[in-house]
Design a protein around this motif. Structure first.
Motif, PDB file in Angstrom:
ATOM      1  N   SER A 149       0.809  -1.216   0.000  1.00 46.60           N
ATOM      2  CA  SER A 149       0.000   0.000   0.000  1.00 46.60           C
ATOM      3  C   SER A 149       0.841   1.264   0.000  1.00 46.60           C
ATOM      4  O   SER A 149       0.372   2.325  -0.420  1.00 46.60           O
ATOM      5  CB  SER A 149      -0.938   0.021   1.220  1.00 46.60           C
ATOM      6  N   LYS A 150       2.109   1.166   0.467  1.00 53.41           N
ATOM      7  CA  LYS A 150       2.974   2.341   0.512  1.00 53.41           C
ATOM      8  C   LYS A 150       4.392   1.960   0.114  1.00 53.41           C
ATOM      9  O   LYS A 150       4.904   0.912   0.508  1.00 53.41           O
ATOM     10  CB  LYS A 150       2.969   2.979   1.901  1.00 53.41           C
ATOM     11  N   ILE A 151       5.013   2.849  -0.674  1.00 52.34           N
ATOM     12  CA  ILE A 151       6.371   2.654  -1.183  1.00 52.34           C
ATOM     13  C   ILE A 151       7.205   3.873  -0.803  1.00 52.34           C
ATOM     14  O   ILE A 151       6.758   5.004  -0.970  1.00 52.34           O
ATOM     15  CB  ILE A 151       6.375   2.537  -2.717  1.00 52.34           C
ATOM     16  N   PRO A 209      -0.048   2.413  -5.268  1.00 53.53           N
ATOM     17  CA  PRO A 209       0.351   2.596  -3.865  1.00 53.53           C
ATOM     18  C   PRO A 209       0.638   4.070  -3.574  1.00 53.53           C
ATOM     19  O   PRO A 209       0.887   4.866  -4.491  1.00 53.53           O
ATOM     20  CB  PRO A 209       1.628   1.760  -3.743  1.00 53.53           C
ATOM     21  N   GLU A 210       0.600   4.431  -2.300  1.00 51.35           N
ATOM     22  CA  GLU A 210       1.043   5.766  -1.907  1.00 51.35           C
ATOM     23  C   GLU A 210       2.564   5.828  -2.043  1.00 51.35           C
ATOM     24  O   GLU A 210       3.268   4.850  -1.778  1.00 51.35           O
ATOM     25  CB  GLU A 210       0.616   6.066  -0.472  1.00 51.35           C
ATOM     26  N   LEU A 211       3.081   6.987  -2.440  1.00 52.61           N
ATOM     27  CA  LEU A 211       4.476   7.107  -2.835  1.00 52.61           C
ATOM     28  C   LEU A 211       5.226   8.138  -1.999  1.00 52.61           C
ATOM     29  O   LEU A 211       4.707   9.220  -1.712  1.00 52.61           O
ATOM     30  CB  LEU A 211       4.563   7.503  -4.312  1.00 52.61           C
ATOM     31  N   TYR A 212       6.457   7.796  -1.638  1.00 52.23           N
ATOM     32  CA  TYR A 212       7.316   8.678  -0.850  1.00 52.23           C
ATOM     33  C   TYR A 212       8.692   8.692  -1.509  1.00 52.23           C
ATOM     34  O   TYR A 212       9.289   7.644  -1.738  1.00 52.23           O
ATOM     35  CB  TYR A 212       7.422   8.157   0.577  1.00 52.23           C
ATOM     36  N   GLN A 213       9.180   9.882  -1.809  1.00 53.90           N
ATOM     37  CA  GLN A 213      10.478  10.040  -2.457  1.00 53.90           C
ATOM     38  C   GLN A 213      11.313  11.021  -1.647  1.00 53.90           C
ATOM     39  O   GLN A 213      10.859  12.129  -1.342  1.00 53.90           O
ATOM     40  CB  GLN A 213      10.296  10.546  -3.890  1.00 53.90           C
ATOM     41  N   GLY A 236       0.799  12.888 -13.334  1.00 55.87           N
ATOM     42  CA  GLY A 236      -0.336  12.954 -12.428  1.00 55.87           C
ATOM     43  C   GLY A 236      -0.110  12.303 -11.082  1.00 55.87           C
ATOM     44  O   GLY A 236      -1.045  12.173 -10.279  1.00 55.87           O
ATOM     45  N   ALA A 237       1.128  11.892 -10.811  1.00 62.05           N
ATOM     46  CA  ALA A 237       1.422  11.203  -9.555  1.00 62.05           C
ATOM     47  C   ALA A 237       1.295  12.150  -8.368  1.00 62.05           C
ATOM     48  O   ALA A 237       1.709  13.306  -8.424  1.00 62.05           O
ATOM     49  CB  ALA A 237       2.821  10.618  -9.596  1.00 62.05           C
ATOM     50  N   LYS A 238       0.723  11.635  -7.299  1.00 54.11           N
ATOM     51  CA  LYS A 238       0.670  12.345  -6.027  1.00 54.11           C
ATOM     52  C   LYS A 238       1.666  11.659  -5.110  1.00 54.11           C
ATOM     53  O   LYS A 238       1.461  10.524  -4.691  1.00 54.11           O
ATOM     54  CB  LYS A 238      -0.732  12.299  -5.442  1.00 54.11           C
ATOM     55  N   LEU A 239       2.746  12.343  -4.825  1.00 56.07           N
ATOM     56  CA  LEU A 239       3.774  11.732  -3.987  1.00 56.07           C
ATOM     57  C   LEU A 239       4.212  12.676  -2.883  1.00 56.07           C
ATOM     58  O   LEU A 239       4.117  13.904  -3.011  1.00 56.07           O
ATOM     59  CB  LEU A 239       4.963  11.277  -4.826  1.00 56.07           C
ATOM     60  N   THR A 240       4.672  12.078  -1.801  1.00 54.75           N
ATOM     61  CA  THR A 240       5.252  12.851  -0.713  1.00 54.75           C
ATOM     62  C   THR A 240       6.733  13.032  -1.009  1.00 54.75           C
ATOM     63  O   THR A 240       7.461  12.053  -1.175  1.00 54.75           O
ATOM     64  CB  THR A 240       5.065  12.120   0.631  1.00 54.75           C
ATOM     65  N   ASP A 263       6.851   7.128  10.270  1.00 57.36           N
ATOM     66  CA  ASP A 263       5.732   7.988  10.691  1.00 57.36           C
ATOM     67  C   ASP A 263       4.680   8.058   9.590  1.00 57.36           C
ATOM     68  O   ASP A 263       3.480   7.932   9.837  1.00 57.36           O
ATOM     69  CB  ASP A 263       6.231   9.406  10.992  1.00 57.36           C
ATOM     70  N   TRP A 264       5.149   8.274   8.359  1.00 56.00           N
ATOM     71  CA  TRP A 264       4.248   8.376   7.210  1.00 56.00           C
ATOM     72  C   TRP A 264       3.511   7.067   6.973  1.00 56.00           C
ATOM     73  O   TRP A 264       2.301   7.056   6.733  1.00 56.00           O
ATOM     74  CB  TRP A 264       5.072   8.780   5.997  1.00 56.00           C
ATOM     75  N   MET A 265       4.215   5.964   7.068  1.00 50.20           N
ATOM     76  CA  MET A 265       3.589   4.662   6.852  1.00 50.20           C
ATOM     77  C   MET A 265       2.522   4.375   7.901  1.00 50.20           C
ATOM     78  O   MET A 265       1.454   3.821   7.593  1.00 50.20           O
ATOM     79  CB  MET A 265       4.646   3.551   6.873  1.00 50.20           C
ATOM     80  N   MET A 266       2.802   4.772   9.131  1.00 47.75           N
ATOM     81  CA  MET A 266       1.873   4.490  10.223  1.00 47.75           C
ATOM     82  C   MET A 266       0.901   5.639  10.478  1.00 47.75           C
ATOM     83  O   MET A 266       0.200   5.666  11.483  1.00 47.75           O
ATOM     84  CB  MET A 266       2.670   4.180  11.500  1.00 47.75           C
TER      85      MET A 266
END
Length: 271
Positions: A149-151, A209-213, A236-240, A263-266
């Motif tokens: 669900s999250k990367i 999945p939700e994305l974090y870079q 169009g990606a929504k990423l942190t 923190d972001w994952m939880m």
């Protein structure tokens, strides 16, 4: 403190013995242990959230425990952390070598969920990594969006085609046997090895999945990460996005950033 397990077992996918390290949070909390009654904070039967932590080039499953404080962070975030070894393979089913993608995405999760108190739900399953493992996290997560669900990727080799070119041109050094990893290393753009193509396929299938870079401004992969951010957002990606001024390609940075990622994952904070 958390429970730390060093497991050696035979991998059917790899056809040899391999090693994983697993951190499981325990009820007693932090280092202060008293004679007072300990409240059980975890529902082991229900299953705990799990994050698969991927190592970088030159590393192995011990990298996270040796160079970061991940044991404390897993305990405080109440999450199981799983770490495996894949050599310098970019998490691929190697053209000449081991099928590490199959191992990481199929055999390892089946082994972990069978033996340890982890949830099998997509919303409780995450993947993160740094450098080669940052690419690996995005590659694994976007290849199997129904499982994660999250990367999160830190200092990630976001553009595998460009990195290959830079290595061939002598601009970037690395221990990668490109011809053994990929069947056609000079033609990776637009293939299933390309993060941007994988993201397009996720869009097409409607499962993203939700994305974090994350990257430091002094990291040698910073410009590549900025370019990847622009390309993904244009798609169009929504990423942190997390940028740290002056941070370099090292554990001083990754040890701090993984705390933000957990923190972001939880869902403990927003960046």
């Amino acid at each position: 403190m958390a429970m730390f397990l060093n497991c050696q077992y035979y991998s059917t996918a790899l056809q040899h013995n391999t090693q994983i390290q697993v951190i499981i949070p325990t009820p007693e909390g932090q280092e202060q242990i008293t004679g007072e009654e300990t409240k059980k904070r975890y529902d082991y039967k229900k299953g705990l959230p799990v994050v698969y932590l991927l190592h970088g080039a030159y590393g192995d499953c011990s990298s996270w425990v040796r160079f970061s404080n991940i044991e404390r962070y897993a305990q405080s975030h109440q999450i199981v952390a799983v770490m495996a070894s894949v050599e310098n393979s970019f998490y691929q089913n190697m053209y000449h070598g081991n099928p590490y993608f199959t191992y990481i995405t199929e055999e390892l999760p089946a082994f972990v969920t069978a033996l340890f108190p982890v949830s099998e739900k997509r919303e409780d399953t995450f993947v993160a990594g740094f450098s080669m493992g940052g690419y690996g996290a995005w590659y694994v997560g976007l290849s199997c969006p129904e499982r994660y669900s999250k990367i999160a990727g830190m200092s990630a080799a976001m553009d595998i085609a460009e990195l290959g070119k830079q290595c061939r041109d002598g601009k970037v050094e690395g221990p990668f046997a490109w011809e053994n990893i990929f069947d056609n290393p000079e033609q990776l753009a637009g293939t299933e090895k390309d993060i941007f193509e994988l993201y397009r396929r996720c869009q097409e299938n409607g499962v993203i999945p939700e994305l974090y870079q994350a990257c430091g401004t002094k990291d040698f992969l910073y410009e590549m990460n900025l370019d990847a951010k622009r390309r993904l957002e244009k798609m169009g990606a929504k990423l942190t996005w997390s940028e740290t001024e002056g941070a370099m390609h090292n554990w001083d940075y990754w040890d701090k950033e993984i705390q933000k990622i957990l923190d972001w994952m939880m869902n403990k904070t927003c960046i």
